[in-house]
Design an enzyme around this catalytic site. Structure first.
Site, PDB file in Angstrom:
ATOM      1  N   CYS A 281       1.209 -39.535 -12.149  1.00 41.17           N
ATOM      2  CA  CYS A 281       0.078 -39.448 -11.217  1.00 41.17           C
ATOM      3  C   CYS A 281       0.430 -39.848  -9.785  1.00 41.17           C
ATOM      4  CB  CYS A 281      -1.059 -40.323 -11.723  1.00 41.17           C
ATOM      5  SG  CYS A 281      -1.691 -39.767 -13.311  1.00 41.17           S
TER       6      CYS A 281
HETATM    7  N1  LIG Z   1      -1.102 -39.888 -18.125  1.00 44.00           N
HETATM    8  C1  LIG Z   1      -2.019 -40.464 -17.372  1.00 44.00           C
HETATM    9  O1  LIG Z   1      -2.111 -41.679 -17.314  1.00 44.00           O
HETATM   10  C2  LIG Z   1      -3.010 -39.640 -16.580  1.00 44.00           C
HETATM   11  C3  LIG Z   1      -4.103 -40.299 -16.007  1.00 44.00           C
HETATM   12  C4  LIG Z   1      -5.031 -39.567 -15.292  1.00 44.00           C
HETATM   13  C5  LIG Z   1      -4.830 -38.209 -15.122  1.00 44.00           C
HETATM   14  N2  LIG Z   1      -3.744 -37.584 -15.674  1.00 44.00           N
HETATM   15  C6  LIG Z   1      -3.610 -36.134 -15.476  1.00 44.00           C
HETATM   16  O2  LIG Z   1      -3.932 -35.486 -16.690  1.00 44.00           O
HETATM   17  C7  LIG Z   1      -3.146 -34.301 -16.861  1.00 44.00           C
HETATM   18  C8  LIG Z   1      -2.390 -34.351 -18.165  1.00 44.00           C
HETATM   19  O3  LIG Z   1      -1.516 -35.462 -18.128  1.00 44.00           O
HETATM   20  P1  LIG Z   1      -0.862 -36.084 -19.428  1.00 44.00           P
HETATM   21  O4  LIG Z   1      -0.285 -37.387 -18.995  1.00 44.00           O
HETATM   22  O5  LIG Z   1      -1.805 -36.052 -20.561  1.00 44.00           O
HETATM   23  O6  LIG Z   1       0.298 -35.027 -19.701  1.00 44.00           O
HETATM   24  P2  LIG Z   1       1.167 -34.909 -21.043  1.00 44.00           P
HETATM   25  O7  LIG Z   1       2.431 -34.254 -20.636  1.00 44.00           O
HETATM   26  O8  LIG Z   1       1.210 -36.219 -21.749  1.00 44.00           O
HETATM   27  O9  LIG Z   1       0.313 -33.926 -21.959  1.00 44.00           O
HETATM   28  C9  LIG Z   1       0.090 -32.605 -21.647  1.00 44.00           C
HETATM   29  C10 LIG Z   1       0.112 -31.801 -22.929  1.00 44.00           C
HETATM   30  O10 LIG Z   1      -0.207 -30.441 -22.604  1.00 44.00           O
HETATM   31  C11 LIG Z   1       0.640 -29.580 -23.352  1.00 44.00           C
HETATM   32  N3  LIG Z   1       0.693 -28.309 -22.631  1.00 44.00           N
HETATM   33  C12 LIG Z   1       1.441 -27.957 -21.567  1.00 44.00           C
HETATM   34  N4  LIG Z   1       1.130 -26.719 -21.173  1.00 44.00           N
HETATM   35  C13 LIG Z   1       0.166 -26.275 -22.008  1.00 44.00           C
HETATM   36  C14 LIG Z   1      -0.574 -25.087 -22.101  1.00 44.00           C
HETATM   37  N5  LIG Z   1      -0.389 -24.077 -21.250  1.00 44.00           N
HETATM   38  N6  LIG Z   1      -1.467 -24.973 -23.105  1.00 44.00           N
HETATM   39  C15 LIG Z   1      -1.663 -25.987 -23.987  1.00 44.00           C
HETATM   40  N7  LIG Z   1      -1.012 -27.148 -23.935  1.00 44.00           N
HETATM   41  C16 LIG Z   1      -0.117 -27.294 -22.947  1.00 44.00           C
HETATM   42  C17 LIG Z   1       1.940 -30.329 -23.467  1.00 44.00           C
HETATM   43  O11 LIG Z   1       2.699 -29.887 -24.573  1.00 44.00           O
HETATM   44  C18 LIG Z   1       1.451 -31.771 -23.636  1.00 44.00           C
HETATM   45  O12 LIG Z   1       1.273 -32.114 -24.979  1.00 44.00           O
HETATM   46  C19 LIG Z   1      -2.263 -34.243 -15.615  1.00 44.00           C
HETATM   47  O13 LIG Z   1      -2.884 -33.458 -14.647  1.00 44.00           O
HETATM   48  C20 LIG Z   1      -2.217 -35.685 -15.150  1.00 44.00           C
HETATM   49  O14 LIG Z   1      -1.967 -35.775 -13.759  1.00 44.00           O
HETATM   50  C21 LIG Z   1      -2.842 -38.281 -16.417  1.00 44.00           C
END
Ligand SMILES: NC(=O)c1ccc[n+]([C@@H]2O[C@H](COP(=O)([O-])OP(=O)(O)OC[C@H]3O[C@@H](n4cnc5c(N)ncnc54)[C@H](O)[C@@H]3O)[C@@H](O)[C@H]2O)c1
Length: 450
Positions: A281
């Site tokens: 992030c």
């Molecule tokens: N991790 C955090 O603490 C956090 C906090 C707030 C916001 N976010 C935001 O949330 C979003 C997701 O982050 P995250 O940490 O969960 O990511 P992550 O990488 O842990 O999870 C994303 C998942 O999406 C899957 N994926 C990728 N492309 C895909 C598609 N086209 N269709 C279906 N699945 C797909 C991946 O295999 C993975 O399992 C990002 O935009 C991030 O900036 C994350």
């Protein structure tokens, strides 16, 4: 004459949410998506999780959790016993869902431009099955305008109308991995729909699992407020990182300075220096905004400068390490370095964009062959295609075998007294040695001045 449908799709969905017969879909089962899916399933709502990763889906199908903050027993229960959560790689199953959350990654390209391809792919898959009465909520962090300029046109191209046939909103995620106090349930969420009906429905579904839901006037306000939250952190961390470097020059302890400033009961909030920022992030989000700003001939100087300061920190830590090697009768290439903690922050298992990883990379690029790490949360670390050496347990003998030990991440279960007692030199980038520093002369603290 062709009959137009008089069904009030919003009212039907609202009723399904109220009587809990609603089916929720979650695209992307990572740090954000899986806890959300498990939360809905735990509330007795049928939930379908969709991910492109066959490994993750396989793991979930056998009831196995892979997210540190989630309780293994709860994941197993909602999948195997209650059968409220199913996982699949088949996007056709989205057709069963009344509400679809998009929680896919939003990385940047090697040039640090936003890469929203995962959001676009998810929108395209949703468009294939879009039916009347569905609500789509984008949760991935992104720049203002993504929901209305990139997602909505894909859905509108099906011929359905947003706000009457289908509904669309942006609702950013605030999960803080490792935080036991603020959870999915008690952390307020912001919701901005394309139309007032979209907002109302998005508030209703979120209210089912989250105590406080805050509606705003548009998806762009919700998108921008998320970036403000993260850039606020980035800018304030950059400020203390810059001051830490100044304090190193003048021999003042920045940690004590921050602690003293924190006694002011209003108008100040403590932020701490460190080896840099990481995770998915705070490092990435400023670039999403500066990229978007360029489109309207605006340069986000202040925000970009903060990112620059934060990203210079691993280079600063490298220079601290190499100075300590220079003080010993040993050639740089032959030095043995131990990095303690590789995760981007304490007590989490997330290595993404970790500053410790960058420090390891820089040391290896400088010709230091013996860079080891220890991190109970991170089983393997690769730098430039090669695995870094590590051990399962941190013994006094192992610590003694290094020329410099660097605390890059201050995991709570590190035995700091043992580490400091057995190291030739400890470089502490997190103030982890605070309690024992006065009794040890072998500790070099970032932001104190050697
Ligand atoms: N991790 C955090 O603490 C956090 C906090 C707030 C916001 N976010 C935001 O949330 C979003 C997701 O982050 P995250 O940490 O969960 O990511 P992550 O990488 O842990 O999870 C994303 C998942 O999406 C899957 N994926 C990728 N492309 C895909 C598609 N086209 N269709 C279906 N699945 C797909 C991946 O295999 C993975 O399992 C990002 O935009 C991030 O900036 C994350």
């Amino acid at each position: 004459m062709k009959k137009t449908s008089s069904v009030n799709h919003a009212a039907v969905l609202e009723q399904r949410i109220a009587d809990r017969t609603v089916v929720v879909g979650v695209i992307g089962l990572g740090y954000v998506g899986l806890p959300l899916a498990v939360e809905f399933a735990s509330h007795g709502i049928r939930t379908i999780g969709i991910d492109v990763s066959a490994d993750k889906v396989k793991s979930l199908r056998s009831g196995k959790n892979y997210i540190q903050d989630l309780d293994d027993a709860v994941v197993e229960r909602v999948i195997r016993k209650d059968k409220k959560l199913t996982a699949t790689t088949d996007f056709a199953e989205l057709s069963e869902c009344d509400v679809i959350y998009i929680c896919v990654p939003t990385p940047f390209t090697p040039n640090k431009d936003p890469d929203i391809s995962h959001i676009v792919d998810s929108a395209r898959e949703t468009a294939k099955v879009l039916r009347n009465g569905q609500l789509i909520i984008l949760k991935s962090t992104t720049f203002p305008g993504t929901t209305t300029k990139y997602v909505q046109p894909i859905l509108d191209a099906t011929g359905k109308r947003c706000g009457t046939d289908y509904f669309l909103a942006f609702s950013p995620e605030r999960i803080d991995p490792g935080n036991k106090t603020w959870t999915t349930k008690n952390t307020p969420v912001v919701v901005g729909g394309v139309t007032p009906t979209c907002t109302r429905l998005a508030v209703a579904i979120n209210k089912g699992i989250i105590t406080t839901v805050v509606p705003v006037s548009s998806p762009s306000v919700a998108e921008m407020e998320k970036l403000l939250e993260n850039i606020f952190r980035s800018v304030n961390i950059a400020l203390v990182n810059e001051l830490a470097q100044l304090c190193d020059r003048i021999g003042v302890n920045i940690w004590e300075v921050v602690e003293a400033a924190s006694t002011k009961p209003f108008g100040f909030m403590p932020f701490y220096p460190g080896p840099g920022i990481g995770g998915h992030c705070i490092l990435i989000d400023p670039y999403y905004l500066s990229w978007m700003a360029r489109e309207v001939d605006f340069v986000t100087n202040f925000i970009t400068l903060a990112a620059e300061v934060n990203e210079s920190m691993p280079f600063y830590v490298r220079s601290m390490i190499e100075r300590e090697i220079a003080r010993q009768p040993i050639a740089l290439a032959k030095a043995k370095i131990l990095l303690l903690g590789m995760a981007f922050k304490k007590d989490v298992d997330d290595l993404r964009h970790s500053p410790a990883l960058k420090v390891a990379e820089l040391l290896i690029e400088d010709g230091i062959k013996n860079v080891h790490y220890f991190d109970p949360y991170i089983p393997t670390v690769e730098v430039h295609g090669k695995k870094l050496a590590s051990k399962k347990t941190l013994t006094a003998d192992y610590v003694r075998s290094f020329d410099v030990v660097v605390i890059t991440t201050d995991h709570s279960d590190f035995d700091i007294a043992m580490i400091c007692k057995n190291s030739k030199v400890v470089i502490d980038t997190r103030n982890a040695t605070k309690k024992i520093r006065t009794s040890r002369k072998n500790i070099v603290l970032l932001g104190e001045g050697a």
